[in-house]
Motif scaffolding. Structure first.
Motif, short mmCIF file in Angstrom:
data_model
loop_
_atom_site.label_atom_id
_atom_site.label_comp_id
_atom_site.label_asym_id
_atom_site.label_seq_id
_atom_site.Cartn_x
_atom_site.Cartn_y
_atom_site.Cartn_z
N VAL A 75 -28.66 -29.64 -51.62
CA VAL A 75 -28.51 -31.02 -52.09
C VAL A 75 -29.15 -31.11 -53.47
N PHE A 121 -31.62 -31.89 -39.94
CA PHE A 121 -31.66 -32.34 -38.55
C PHE A 121 -30.49 -31.82 -37.73
N ILE A 167 -30.68 -44.25 -41.46
CA ILE A 167 -31.01 -42.85 -41.77
C ILE A 167 -32.36 -42.49 -41.16
N ASP A 186 -34.31 -30.61 -49.39
CA ASP A 186 -33.00 -31.28 -49.44
C ASP A 186 -33.07 -32.71 -48.90
N LEU A 187 -34.02 -32.96 -48.00
CA LEU A 187 -34.11 -34.29 -47.39
C LEU A 187 -34.55 -35.37 -48.38
N PHE A 188 -35.03 -34.94 -49.54
CA PHE A 188 -35.46 -35.93 -50.53
C PHE A 188 -34.28 -36.48 -51.34
N LEU A 212 -28.59 -36.26 -41.70
CA LEU A 212 -29.17 -35.39 -42.74
C LEU A 212 -29.17 -33.92 -42.31
N LEU A 272 -41.71 -46.31 -47.52
CA LEU A 272 -41.19 -47.55 -46.92
C LEU A 272 -42.32 -48.49 -46.51
N THR A 328 -33.03 -39.63 -37.67
CA THR A 328 -33.83 -38.40 -37.65
C THR A 328 -34.65 -38.29 -36.36
N GLU A 329 -34.99 -39.43 -35.77
CA GLU A 329 -35.93 -39.41 -34.63
C GLU A 329 -35.30 -38.76 -33.39
N THR A 380 -40.98 -30.54 -42.17
CA THR A 380 -40.02 -31.64 -42.02
C THR A 380 -40.71 -32.92 -41.57
N ARG A 408 -28.77 -49.11 -44.35
CA ARG A 408 -28.62 -47.67 -44.57
C ARG A 408 -29.97 -46.95 -44.41
N LEU A 409 -31.02 -47.53 -45.02
CA LEU A 409 -32.35 -46.89 -44.92
C LEU A 409 -32.83 -46.83 -43.47
N SER A 420 -31.18 -39.85 -58.84
CA SER A 420 -30.45 -40.63 -57.84
C SER A 420 -30.41 -42.11 -58.21
N LYS A 470 -37.86 -49.71 -51.33
CA LYS A 470 -38.49 -48.42 -51.04
C LYS A 470 -39.26 -47.99 -52.28
N ALA A 475 -31.74 -44.15 -55.13
CA ALA A 475 -33.20 -44.31 -55.09
C ALA A 475 -33.65 -45.33 -56.14
#
Ligand code: BYC
Length: 479
Positions: free
Chosen positions: A404, A195, A117, A302-304, A192, A223, A121-122, A212, A113-114, A309, A321, A312
């Motif tokens: 978020v 993006f 995600i 919001d991306l955090f 996300l 990471l 984004t790339e 961003t 998942r990490l 969580s 992470k 997290a």
């Protein structure tokens, strides 16, 4: 090994030649990637020579070379930071154990998942920025957006390498899906929120790369100490390239502010809230710049993820992470009984509440991000001091305009006051750019392709790329 095999179709320092299965899988993905690049990458200029930086090594000195390249021929490679002999895990349940070289089976789903995600984004950002080359305010800026784009492409390669090498059939499917989702697409959006926002103009691009890309830095830093060594080494090297992207954003906005200050001085405008007077002379007024800060900062927060969580907490506990600069933090790096102050809505107000630190990992990373952004604001505000203009730009409150987390369901002003939904919408244009503002910015987006010349709304940079002179032809637009 850390020597880069540059003769191979896919330059790499992971000894790809010794892993025939992986090499075949990546070589099969390559034409699909090129197809995606040509259809979803920069529109126009694909056949032009662009003065680009290419990573050719992983040592801190001399890791890149500069030269003219046609973008589809860019040497996207797989580069991992050198393996640190004897590195041990610095946080979480596995603290003190040797880092894992193989995929830890019990954490397969979390890691997948990490990686997905991060990977998503790339290409998303490349898609968001695809039309910008056509309205670049100079060849210097045009080259910079292309540089950012090819390096985001390389970061996609980095994540696809991890998927293909360690996640078998699932990984191959995820790698395909990374090329199938589309930024802003109603049916197959990027994962996300930020993006999927449009980046239609250069002020948006500079704000995006300021804020961003800075989320990118914070997430990659978290990471970079992962207990799973291949992820740690991959993200460490990605961070080497990330610095330039944030530089492009920070200095881009700085140059816009500088030009506006110059217009004020040239025309005897003393009121920093003046809009029409600045626009009459083709500049971007300071209230609009503030509103763009408000938008990009809040969307990036919001991306955090949610302030509180369990996702997290689980990935921290599992040593996958960590936090920003984890090894430098002065605590036990396990956080079983620690607390951390988190902004929450209590009795209709935003208040700080001490919560279990493990659940507050996202909030802490957002705090580190905000600190970093404050430094950027100081740099931007220095431009006013230089021009002897009494004004300052500022970050909006962290609860402002959030979709978020803790503040998603409340309506908060830029100063942090909770108001009714009606009041918020009535006053929205005090804080966020209106369609008129955005149309004005778009109207300025006329290309300037003469070497050494800049559009009237932005100042020239202080120095050229790689020491090149002011009139250097960064993109060979002249036949
Ligand atoms: N939009 O516990 P929660 C970069 C989902 S940028 C939509 O709150 P968690 C770059 C979340 O997926 C850095 N959905 O969050 C920059 C979850 O859904 P599921 C990219 C969102 O998991 C510029 C649910 O809400 N890298 O590199 O603690 C150019 C509850 O999740 C959003 C990373 O982000 C959102 N904004 O944290 C190019 C690092 N936020 O799974 C590149 C990897 C949350 O329960 N990712 N959700 O259905 C992560 O570490 C975490 O996934 C996040 C979210 C920090 C993103």
């Amino acid at each position: 090994m850390s020597d880069v095999d540059y003769a191979a179709l896919i330059p790499n320092n992971v000894d790809l030649a010794s892993d025939a299965r992986l090499q075949r899988a990546l070589e099969a993905w390559y034409p699909k990637y090129i197809d995606w690049w040509k259809t979803m990458g920069p529109e126009g200029f694909q056949d032009y020579e662009v003065y680009l930086r290419t990573a050719i090594g992983v040592d801190s000195e001399g890791w890149a070379k500069f030269g003219y390249v046609k973008m589809p021929e860019y040497r996207w490679g797989i580069l991992l930071a050198p393996q640190e002999e004897g590195r041990t895990i610095s946080f979480g349940e596995h603290k003190g154990e040797k880092v894992w070289q193989d995929l830890p089976g019990e954490y397969r789903a979390m890691l997948r998942r990490l990686v997905v995600i991060q990977g998503d984004t790339e290409p998303a950002s490349v898609e968001q920025q695809r039309i910008l080359g056509q309205t670049a305010p100079s060849l210097y800026d045009m080259r910079n957006v292309f540089q950012v784009n090819v390096e985001e492409g390389r970061h996609l390669w980095a994540m696809v390498y991890l998927l293909q090498k360690y996640f078998g059939r699932d990984g191959r499917e995820e790698a395909e899906d990374l090329l199938m989702r589309r930024s802003g697409d109603a049916d197959r959006p990027r994962i996300l929120g930020a993006f999927n926002e449009a980046t239609p103009d250069w002020l948006s691009f500079f704000m995006f790369t300021t804020f961003t890309d800075r989320d990118g830095k914070m997430q990659l830093e978290s990471l970079a100490n992962s207990g799973w060594d291949p992820l740690a080494r991959t993200t460490r090297f990605m961070l080497t390239e990330e610095g330039h992207h944030m530089f492009v954003g920070r200095t881009g906005v700085e140059r816009v502010i500088q030009r506006t200050c110059e217009i004020m001085k040239e025309n005897g405008i003393t009121d920093p809230t003046e809009i029409d007077g600045i626009r009459k002379h083709g500049g971007i007024d300071l209230p609009t710049i503030q509103k763009k800060i408000n938008f990009h900062f809040s969307v990036t927060l919001d991306l955090f993820g949610a302030e509180v969580s369990t996702n997290a907490a689980n990935s921290f506990n599992a040593s996958l992470k960590g936090r920003f600069h984890e090894p430098k933090i002065d605590d036990d790096h396990q956080l079983q009984s620690d607390t951390y102050p988190v902004a929450q809505v209590v009795d209709g107000q935003v208040q700080i509440v001490d919560l279990p630190a493990l659940n507050a990992i996202n909030s802490r990373l957002a705090d580190d991000f905000i600190d970093d952004c404050e430094k950027v604001m100081k740099r931007w505000n220095r431009v006013f001091q230089t021009h002897e203009i009494e004004h300052s730009l500022s970050l909006p409150h962290r609860a402002f305009n959030r979709a978020v987390g803790e503040f998603a369901d409340v309506f908060v002003t830029d100063k942090g006051d909770i108001v009714s939904e009606t009041e918020w919408h009535d006053r929205e244009n005090e804080w966020l750019a209106s369609d008129v503002d955005l149309d004005y910015i778009l109207s300025l987006m006329q290309p300037e392709t003469t070497p050494g010349k800049y559009a009237q709304w932005i100042a020239a940079p202080k120095a050229g790329i790689n020491g090149q002179p002011g009139d250097f032809e960064y993109v060979k637009v002249r036949a």
